[in-house]
Each structure stands twice: as C-alpha cells, then as structure tokens.
Design a protein around this motif. Structure first.
Motif, PDB file in Angstrom:
ATOM      1  N   ASP A  36      -5.566  50.686 -23.543  1.00  0.00           N
ATOM      2  CA  ASP A  36      -5.501  51.721 -22.514  1.00  0.00           C
ATOM      3  C   ASP A  36      -4.337  51.519 -21.541  1.00  0.00           C
ATOM      4  O   ASP A  36      -4.056  52.373 -20.720  1.00  0.00           O
ATOM      5  N   VAL A  37      -3.705  50.348 -21.617  1.00  0.00           N
ATOM      6  CA  VAL A  37      -2.642  50.061 -20.653  1.00  0.00           C
ATOM      7  C   VAL A  37      -1.269  50.262 -21.301  1.00  0.00           C
ATOM      8  O   VAL A  37      -0.952  49.631 -22.302  1.00  0.00           O
ATOM      9  N   ILE A  38      -0.482  51.142 -20.708  1.00  0.00           N
ATOM     10  CA  ILE A  38       0.892  51.330 -21.186  1.00  0.00           C
ATOM     11  C   ILE A  38       1.790  50.419 -20.350  1.00  0.00           C
ATOM     12  O   ILE A  38       1.898  50.597 -19.146  1.00  0.00           O
ATOM     13  N   PRO A  39       2.406  49.391 -20.985  1.00  0.00           N
ATOM     14  CA  PRO A  39       3.096  48.345 -20.211  1.00  0.00           C
ATOM     15  C   PRO A  39       4.296  48.838 -19.394  1.00  0.00           C
ATOM     16  O   PRO A  39       4.613  48.240 -18.384  1.00  0.00           O
ATOM     17  N   ASP A  40       4.958  49.896 -19.852  1.00  0.00           N
ATOM     18  CA  ASP A  40       6.132  50.311 -19.077  1.00  0.00           C
ATOM     19  C   ASP A  40       5.879  51.559 -18.232  1.00  0.00           C
ATOM     20  O   ASP A  40       6.817  52.242 -17.847  1.00  0.00           O
ATOM     21  N   GLU A  41       4.608  51.820 -17.958  1.00  0.00           N
ATOM     22  CA  GLU A  41       4.302  52.919 -17.036  1.00  0.00           C
ATOM     23  C   GLU A  41       3.547  52.386 -15.821  1.00  0.00           C
ATOM     24  O   GLU A  41       2.864  51.370 -15.907  1.00  0.00           O
ATOM     25  N   SER A  42       3.658  53.110 -14.716  1.00  0.00           N
ATOM     26  CA  SER A  42       3.008  52.672 -13.478  1.00  0.00           C
ATOM     27  C   SER A  42       1.496  52.579 -13.641  1.00  0.00           C
ATOM     28  O   SER A  42       0.849  53.491 -14.156  1.00  0.00           O
ATOM     29  N   LEU A  43       0.922  51.444 -13.190  1.00  0.00           N
ATOM     30  CA  LEU A  43      -0.529  51.254 -13.276  1.00  0.00           C
ATOM     31  C   LEU A  43      -1.252  52.236 -12.361  1.00  0.00           C
ATOM     32  O   LEU A  43      -2.373  52.635 -12.622  1.00  0.00           O
ATOM     33  N   VAL A  44      -0.563  52.594 -11.273  1.00  0.00           N
ATOM     34  CA  VAL A  44      -1.142  53.577 -10.349  1.00  0.00           C
ATOM     35  C   VAL A  44      -1.186  54.946 -11.020  1.00  0.00           C
ATOM     36  O   VAL A  44      -2.225  55.605 -11.057  1.00  0.00           O
ATOM     37  N   ASP A  45      -0.064  55.337 -11.590  1.00  0.00           N
ATOM     38  CA  ASP A  45      -0.014  56.647 -12.257  1.00  0.00           C
ATOM     39  C   ASP A  45      -0.999  56.731 -13.423  1.00  0.00           C
ATOM     40  O   ASP A  45      -1.526  57.791 -13.722  1.00  0.00           O
ATOM     41  N   GLN A  46      -1.223  55.607 -14.070  1.00  0.00           N
ATOM     42  CA  GLN A  46      -2.177  55.600 -15.189  1.00  0.00           C
ATOM     43  C   GLN A  46      -3.628  55.629 -14.708  1.00  0.00           C
ATOM     44  O   GLN A  46      -4.555  55.661 -15.514  1.00  0.00           O
ATOM     45  N   GLY A  47      -3.806  55.557 -13.385  1.00  0.00           N
ATOM     46  CA  GLY A  47      -5.167  55.607 -12.827  1.00  0.00           C
ATOM     47  C   GLY A  47      -5.923  54.300 -12.995  1.00  0.00           C
ATOM     48  O   GLY A  47      -7.137  54.254 -12.866  1.00  0.00           O
ATOM     49  N   ILE A  48      -5.192  53.210 -13.277  1.00  0.00           N
ATOM     50  CA  ILE A  48      -5.862  51.930 -13.497  1.00  0.00           C
ATOM     51  C   ILE A  48      -6.126  51.203 -12.173  1.00  0.00           C
ATOM     52  O   ILE A  48      -7.163  50.601 -11.971  1.00  0.00           O
ATOM     53  N   ILE A  49      -5.161  51.280 -11.257  1.00  0.00           N
ATOM     54  CA  ILE A  49      -5.359  50.606  -9.966  1.00  0.00           C
ATOM     55  C   ILE A  49      -5.121  51.566  -8.796  1.00  0.00           C
ATOM     56  O   ILE A  49      -4.469  52.596  -8.943  1.00  0.00           O
ATOM     57  N   ASP A  50      -5.658  51.185  -7.617  1.00  0.00           N
ATOM     58  CA  ASP A  50      -5.370  51.908  -6.383  1.00  0.00           C
ATOM     59  C   ASP A  50      -4.625  50.953  -5.440  1.00  0.00           C
ATOM     60  O   ASP A  50      -4.092  49.938  -5.891  1.00  0.00           O
ATOM     61  N   SER A  51      -4.624  51.270  -4.145  1.00  0.00           N
ATOM     62  CA  SER A  51      -3.844  50.425  -3.230  1.00  0.00           C
ATOM     63  C   SER A  51      -4.371  48.980  -3.200  1.00  0.00           C
ATOM     64  O   SER A  51      -3.587  48.041  -3.117  1.00  0.00           O
ATOM     65  N   SER A 107       0.566  54.484  -4.059  1.00  0.00           N
ATOM     66  CA  SER A 107      -0.765  54.556  -4.652  1.00  0.00           C
ATOM     67  C   SER A 107      -1.632  55.622  -3.986  1.00  0.00           C
ATOM     68  O   SER A 107      -2.668  55.994  -4.498  1.00  0.00           O
ATOM     69  N   ARG A 108      -1.187  56.098  -2.813  1.00  0.00           N
ATOM     70  CA  ARG A 108      -1.987  57.110  -2.123  1.00  0.00           C
ATOM     71  C   ARG A 108      -1.371  58.501  -2.281  1.00  0.00           C
ATOM     72  O   ARG A 108      -1.967  59.495  -1.867  1.00  0.00           O
ATOM     73  N   ALA A 109      -0.183  58.542  -2.862  1.00  0.00           N
ATOM     74  CA  ALA A 109       0.560  59.811  -2.910  1.00  0.00           C
ATOM     75  C   ALA A 109      -0.233  60.910  -3.612  1.00  0.00           C
ATOM     76  O   ALA A 109      -0.312  62.038  -3.128  1.00  0.00           O
ATOM     77  N   LYS A 110      -0.820  60.557  -4.750  1.00  0.00           N
ATOM     78  CA  LYS A 110      -1.515  61.572  -5.530  1.00  0.00           C
ATOM     79  C   LYS A 110      -2.740  62.121  -4.787  1.00  0.00           C
ATOM     80  O   LYS A 110      -2.943  63.335  -4.698  1.00  0.00           O
ATOM     81  N   SER A 111      -3.551  61.211  -4.238  1.00  0.00           N
ATOM     82  CA  SER A 111      -4.747  61.670  -3.525  1.00  0.00           C
ATOM     83  C   SER A 111      -4.360  62.444  -2.263  1.00  0.00           C
ATOM     84  O   SER A 111      -4.982  63.450  -1.933  1.00  0.00           O
TER      85      SER A 111
END
Ligand code: ZN
Lengths: 348, 84
Positions: free
Chosen positions: B25-40, A202-206
């Motif tokens: 807005d949520v694509i179920p089979d893509e990473s939520l992180v990559d979609q910018g929906i969640i962080d750590s 989750s930090r890779a991009k930033s």
C-alpha cells in the motif's frame, strides 16, 4: 452488545484490531508496547527538563503559552506547569460557544488562584457553527487521524493550535503547553517542534475541504499571516506535560479540587469542558462504528489507570437529549446525519 | 552503516508497523501525507524516529517537503546527513 476486547474496550470496528481465542485484542497482546512507551517517556522527561532550564534562563515575560480548556486534564497541567515546574504561563482559552458555565467559572477560579494571565478567543457563533456542522457532516480528515479524535474535536483543536502558535510567535514565547495524555497523542509527540511550514503540508488537504464547506473566512482561524511565518527562525516547542505523569482520573480530580475546580454537570463522562462531546461521539460512532475515546480509555486500562467497567460506561452512556439539543442548535436534520455516514464510506 | 536501500527498507517497516498499512500500500516515491498514510503527528513521529534510529539531528530549516516528501526522499536525506 458490541464485541470488545476482553481486556481493554477496543471494539471490532476499530482499525487494525483483531482478537485471539480468548478475545484479547492485538494491541493488548503486544507486551513490548508498555516498555517501549516507558523508555520514550523517560527520554521525553530529559528533553523537557533541559528545555525548561534553557527557557527559564531567558527570563522572558512568559515561558510558555498554555492551551487551557478548563477541563480536568488541562487544569492539572496548568497547575503542574506553575507549581511543579515554576513556569510563567500565559493561559489561552478558545471559547467555541459550547463551554459550560461551570467550566468558565473554573477557568477564572484556577487562573486567579495560580496567578496566571488568561486570554480568551471566541470566534463568532455563526462561523463556529459552520465549522462544527461541516466537520460533523463531511469527510474532512484523514481516517488515521480519526482513530484518536472526533472530526469536530479535531477542528477545534487545530484552531486552538494555530491560534496558540500565533500568540507564541507574536509574543516571543518558546513553549506551547497542552494537556493531552498518551492515548490521545502518540508517544513520540510528548515534546516536538511546532514547525508550521513543515506541518502545514499535512493539514493542507483538510483545510481546503473545510474551507470548501464553510467559506474563505476560514483562513483567519486556521492560517498564520505570511509575514509571521517568513520571519520565524526557530519554532516554539510543543510540550505535553501530563504524558510524563501516571495518574488516574480520580487522582487528577482530587488534586485540582483543592484549587476549587468543580466538575460541570451538563457534559458526558468523557469531557469536562465541552457540550459538543456527546454529539461528536455519536456522529463518530455512526460513521466509523467505534467511539473516538476507545483508544485513550483502552490505553488507560492497560496502564492500570481505569477499570474496564468504568471505561465501558463512559463510551456507552450517551444522553440522546444532549445529542438532540446540539443537533437542533446546529440545525442538522436526521437525514443529514444519516447521509454523513454514507459520504464517509464512499470517500467523497 | 546501512545503505540508502537499507534505510528505505527500515523506514518502510516503521511506517507499516506504526500506521497499520501493508507494504504494497505504500508508494515509496510519493508523499505519505498525500497517500493518506500519515497526518501531522505522523510527520513528527517520523522525524523523531530517524533522529533516534540513525543518530542524526534535524534542524527546523531542514523540515520540509524536499527532505520529508516521501520514503525515498527521507532515506536520501538521512544518507546525506550522515555523510556530512
Ligand atoms: Zn485490548
């Protein structure tokens, strides 16, 4: 005048906010929220008690490494860790070059008084300035992260987290303590496993963006050595003890004043440890249209820990001199600041 | 017990409610992180949520992209854990 919720201080540009006919925001209207939070705090307290019992029984040199900024919240947390929970703590301070002298005096005074060891890590001024500048001017982080914190603050905290994790792993310490409060972090994060490989993604991009705008050297601060990661079987647990308490700022300050803590003068009302704070908040406001402390202060209002007027004065009193002195120090021009906002908006 | 689809549905609801996004807005089979929906913190929250909601225990070695990479992957992981 900014439009704000009539109960808390969330302003109209805060993501996801809407107001009813009385001007009360959607967050304040959600009455179940505080109860859900109360339940989560209780559960976290049980988990914390159990963890501390296990760790103390191991009789290691240190039970915990603590992220110690010298500010009021982390000072109170350190005090609590030692006095209330009886932990053997190694305190760790990141000197980002913008810590007031008074805060340093506090760090020395408090750690001496509590009999706690302290480690200081100070990145070179040149590198630190590059990190601050890049964080302020470019859209490094996920918009969602920015609802709780300014971009520069987040860069510092990520560095502190990474370095503290490194210390914990190298010294075989099971707990990492931090002084965050609810509002600064989500309620499910009072206690959690600091699993680097899991969270790294989750930090890779930033990280890669920050590297792009600073230099390859960035990895020294934001990455762990591969050997250390490979050999780790169990990751340390992050614990935010202060989230378990229900205390106002006055109560916290009163308690730590008895230890000799003194509030520094040359910082704004939202921070008692970093001179960058005003600068960070002004930039955040320019870019996103709201102050990064709105969420935390609104949360405190709902819990009855601060009154709305005081909270508003904290986010609306920004000393332009303080802002300018930091902008000058970082050699950031007004044009660059203006440009930062548009870079964010186009998402470039 | 919920089927994988029901688990997916529940997760989707949790994500939409918590991170203020619309279902579409949520694509179920893509990473939520990559979609910018969640962080750590989002990852921490979701792992806490599934442990509480579905009564499973997640150990360190299971916390990876293969299990948490998307809504679909998380649902499959929950299903697998409950059947083991
Ligand atoms: Zn409100």
């Amino acid at each position: 005048m900014k439009k704000r919720c009539t109960h808390c201080i969330l302003s109209e540009h805060f993501p996801g906010v809407s107001y009813d006919s009385e001007g009360v925001c959607s967050f304040c209207r959600d009455k179940s929220f505080l109860q859900t939070e109360e339940n989560a705090i209780q559960k976290a307290q049980e988990q914390v008690d159990e963890l501390l019992k296990t760790v103390k029984a191991q009789s290691n040199t240190y039970d915990a490494v603590m992220l110690y900024s010298g500010g009021k919240d982390s000072t109170y947390t350190l005090y609590q860790a030692v006095k209330k929970y009886g932990l053997k703590v190694l305190s760790f301070t990141l000197d980002n070059g913008y810590i007031p002298n008074q805060t340093f005096d506090n760090i020395v005074k408090i750690t001496d008084k509590l009999g706690v060891d302290n480690l200081i890590f100070r990145p070179s001024k040149e590198n630190m300035k590059a990190i601050v500048k890049a964080s302020a001017l470019y859209p490094i982080y996920n918009k969602r992260t920015m609802v709780r914190i300014s971009s520069v603050c987040n860069s510092c905290i990520s560095m502190v987290n990474t370095q503290a994790l490194r210390i914990a792993l190298e010294k075989n310490i099971s707990i990492i303590l931090a002084g965050f409060t609810l509002g600064q972090i989500p309620v499910n994060s009072i206690i959690y496993k600091n699993n680097y490989t899991f969270l790294e993604e989750s930090r890779a991009k930033s990280n890669s963006l920050l590297r792009k705008y600073t230099g390859e050297w960035l990895d020294t601060y934001y990455n762990l050595p591969t050997s250390l990661v490979k050999n780790t079987v169990e990751w340390p647990t992050m614990v935010n003890l202060l989230c378990l308490e229900k205390l106002s700022e006055e109560e916290i300050v009163a308690a730590i004043s008895t230890l000799g803590w003194t509030a520094p003068k040359n910082v704004d009302g939202c921070s008692s440890n970093c001179q960058l704070n005003t600068f960070n908040n002004v930039i955040h406001e320019k870019v996103y249209g709201y102050n990064p402390y709105e969420l935390e202060l609104s949360h405190m209002i709902r819990k009855g820990l601060i009154d709305r007027e005081t909270a508003i004065s904290k986010v609306e009193t920004m000393d332009p001199e303080l802002f300018k002195s930091i902008a000058d120090d970082l050699q950031i021009s007004e044009d660059e600041i203006g440009n930062a906002g548009s870079l964010y908006k186009t998402g470039k | 017990m919920e089927s994988t689809l029901q688990i997916q549905e529940q997760l989707l609801e949790f994500v939409c409610r918590n991170y203020m996004v619309e279902r579409d807005d949520v694509i179920p089979d893509e990473s939520l992180v990559d979609q910018g929906i969640i962080d750590s913190f989002g990852l921490v929250e979701i792992s806490g949520y599934i442990q509480k909601e579905f009564g499973i225990v997640v150990v360190d070695s299971e916390m990876n992209r293969a299990n948490f990479g998307s809504i679909v992957k998380i649902s499959n992981f929950v299903e697998k854990k409950r059947n083991s």
